[in-house]
Design a protein around this motif. Sequence first.
Motif, PDB file in Angstrom:
ATOM      1  N   LEU A  33      28.059  38.618  34.399  1.00 49.72           N
ATOM      2  CA  LEU A  33      29.391  38.483  34.997  1.00 49.72           C
ATOM      3  C   LEU A  33      29.815  37.015  35.115  1.00 49.72           C
ATOM      4  CD1 LEU A  33      31.702  40.182  36.177  1.00 49.72           C
ATOM      5  CD2 LEU A  33      30.572  40.029  38.404  1.00 49.72           C
ATOM      6  N   ILE A  34      28.864  36.110  35.281  1.00 49.41           N
ATOM      7  CA  ILE A  34      29.176  34.684  35.422  1.00 49.41           C
ATOM      8  C   ILE A  34      30.047  34.225  34.257  1.00 49.41           C
ATOM      9  CG2 ILE A  34      28.236  32.331  35.411  1.00 49.41           C
ATOM     10  CD1 ILE A  34      25.701  33.569  36.819  1.00 49.41           C
ATOM     11  N   SER A  35      29.580  34.474  33.037  1.00 52.76           N
ATOM     12  CA  SER A  35      30.344  34.005  31.876  1.00 52.76           C
ATOM     13  C   SER A  35      31.502  34.929  31.541  1.00 52.76           C
ATOM     14  CB  SER A  35      29.431  33.816  30.668  1.00 52.76           C
ATOM     15  OG  SER A  35      28.756  35.011  30.383  1.00 52.76           O
ATOM     16  N   SER A  36      31.321  36.238  31.718  1.00 54.43           N
ATOM     17  CA  SER A  36      32.410  37.180  31.410  1.00 54.43           C
ATOM     18  C   SER A  36      33.668  36.833  32.196  1.00 54.43           C
ATOM     19  CB  SER A  36      32.013  38.617  31.737  1.00 54.43           C
ATOM     20  OG  SER A  36      30.945  39.038  30.946  1.00 54.43           O
ATOM     21  N   ALA A  37      33.528  36.654  33.492  1.00 56.44           N
ATOM     22  CA  ALA A  37      34.679  36.328  34.335  1.00 56.44           C
ATOM     23  C   ALA A  37      35.102  34.874  34.116  1.00 56.44           C
ATOM     24  CB  ALA A  37      34.345  36.572  35.804  1.00 56.44           C
ATOM     25  N   ALA A  42      37.575  39.746  44.989  1.00 57.43           N
ATOM     26  CA  ALA A  42      37.806  38.789  43.904  1.00 57.43           C
ATOM     27  C   ALA A  42      37.988  39.512  42.576  1.00 57.43           C
ATOM     28  CB  ALA A  42      36.651  37.791  43.825  1.00 57.43           C
ATOM     29  N   GLN A  43      37.206  40.547  42.351  1.00 58.06           N
ATOM     30  CA  GLN A  43      37.316  41.328  41.111  1.00 58.06           C
ATOM     31  C   GLN A  43      38.681  42.016  41.045  1.00 58.06           C
ATOM     32  OE1 GLN A  43      35.824  41.534  38.365  1.00 58.06           O
ATOM     33  NE2 GLN A  43      36.156  43.535  37.480  1.00 58.06           N
ATOM     34  N   LYS A  44      39.137  42.539  42.183  1.00 55.77           N
ATOM     35  CA  LYS A  44      40.444  43.202  42.234  1.00 55.77           C
ATOM     36  C   LYS A  44      41.546  42.195  41.897  1.00 55.77           C
ATOM     37  CE  LYS A  44      40.853  46.421  45.308  1.00 55.77           C
ATOM     38  NZ  LYS A  44      40.928  47.077  46.625  1.00 55.77           N
ATOM     39  N   LYS A  45      41.459  40.997  42.480  1.00 56.51           N
ATOM     40  CA  LYS A  45      42.444  39.936  42.209  1.00 56.51           C
ATOM     41  C   LYS A  45      42.435  39.541  40.740  1.00 56.51           C
ATOM     42  CE  LYS A  45      43.270  37.009  46.209  1.00 56.51           C
ATOM     43  NZ  LYS A  45      42.812  35.859  46.942  1.00 56.51           N
ATOM     44  N   LEU A  46      41.251  39.402  40.184  1.00 62.46           N
ATOM     45  CA  LEU A  46      41.134  39.009  38.776  1.00 62.46           C
ATOM     46  C   LEU A  46      41.740  40.084  37.873  1.00 62.46           C
ATOM     47  CD1 LEU A  46      40.225  37.092  36.556  1.00 62.46           C
ATOM     48  CD2 LEU A  46      37.922  38.066  36.732  1.00 62.46           C
ATOM     49  N   THR A  61      36.433  32.600  41.037  1.00 57.25           N
ATOM     50  CA  THR A  61      35.836  33.153  42.256  1.00 57.25           C
ATOM     51  C   THR A  61      34.810  34.228  41.899  1.00 57.25           C
ATOM     52  OG1 THR A  61      37.836  32.670  43.500  1.00 57.25           O
ATOM     53  CG2 THR A  61      36.307  34.222  44.487  1.00 57.25           C
ATOM     54  N   VAL A  62      35.160  35.117  40.980  1.00 53.83           N
ATOM     55  CA  VAL A  62      34.209  36.157  40.557  1.00 53.83           C
ATOM     56  C   VAL A  62      32.963  35.490  39.967  1.00 53.83           C
ATOM     57  CG1 VAL A  62      33.796  38.076  38.959  1.00 53.83           C
ATOM     58  CG2 VAL A  62      35.979  37.914  40.160  1.00 53.83           C
ATOM     59  N   SER A  63      33.188  34.482  39.136  1.00 49.86           N
ATOM     60  CA  SER A  63      32.076  33.794  38.488  1.00 49.86           C
ATOM     61  C   SER A  63      31.167  33.107  39.513  1.00 49.86           C
ATOM     62  CB  SER A  63      32.629  32.781  37.485  1.00 49.86           C
ATOM     63  OG  SER A  63      31.599  32.258  36.701  1.00 49.86           O
ATOM     64  N   SER A  64      31.758  32.407  40.481  1.00 48.62           N
ATOM     65  CA  SER A  64      30.918  31.706  41.464  1.00 48.62           C
ATOM     66  C   SER A  64      30.201  32.682  42.396  1.00 48.62           C
ATOM     67  CB  SER A  64      31.725  30.661  42.247  1.00 48.62           C
ATOM     68  OG  SER A  64      32.690  31.264  43.049  1.00 48.62           O
TER      69      SER A  64
END
Length: 120
Positions: free
Chosen positions: A64-68, A105-109, A75-78
């Motif tokens: 998920l770090i790189s995907s997001a 954060a995922q919802k926002k993204l 925010t999702v990544s961090s």
Amino acid sequence: KKSTAHTGDIDPAFLNRLKELGGEKLVKELIGMYMIRGAQLVETILLGMESKDVEAVKGAAHSLISSAGNLGGQTVSSLAVSLEGAAIDEDIPSMVALKPDLIAAQKKLNIYLEDALDQL
């Protein structure tokens, strides 16, 4: 730096750069893939928290770090970096503490990416 509704959470420069590199088709494909893959990774993380499966959390958080991050989802990544660290340390309370932030954060993204798709 121009202000957006998502300042701090999401960096629009990433999608702009992708559009310059590969055009709208590439951006659409990458967003489409993230909508599926990102949801799967977050689901794996949440299920891993429930079942105390630190390996599942670690692996999904790492992806998920790189995907997001590649789409500007800072925010999702961090949060994924923090989750991966907590999983490596087998610190389940710290993992679980990050759950509401990750979901928000995922919802926002996702909302940001859907808006970006609409504008292509």
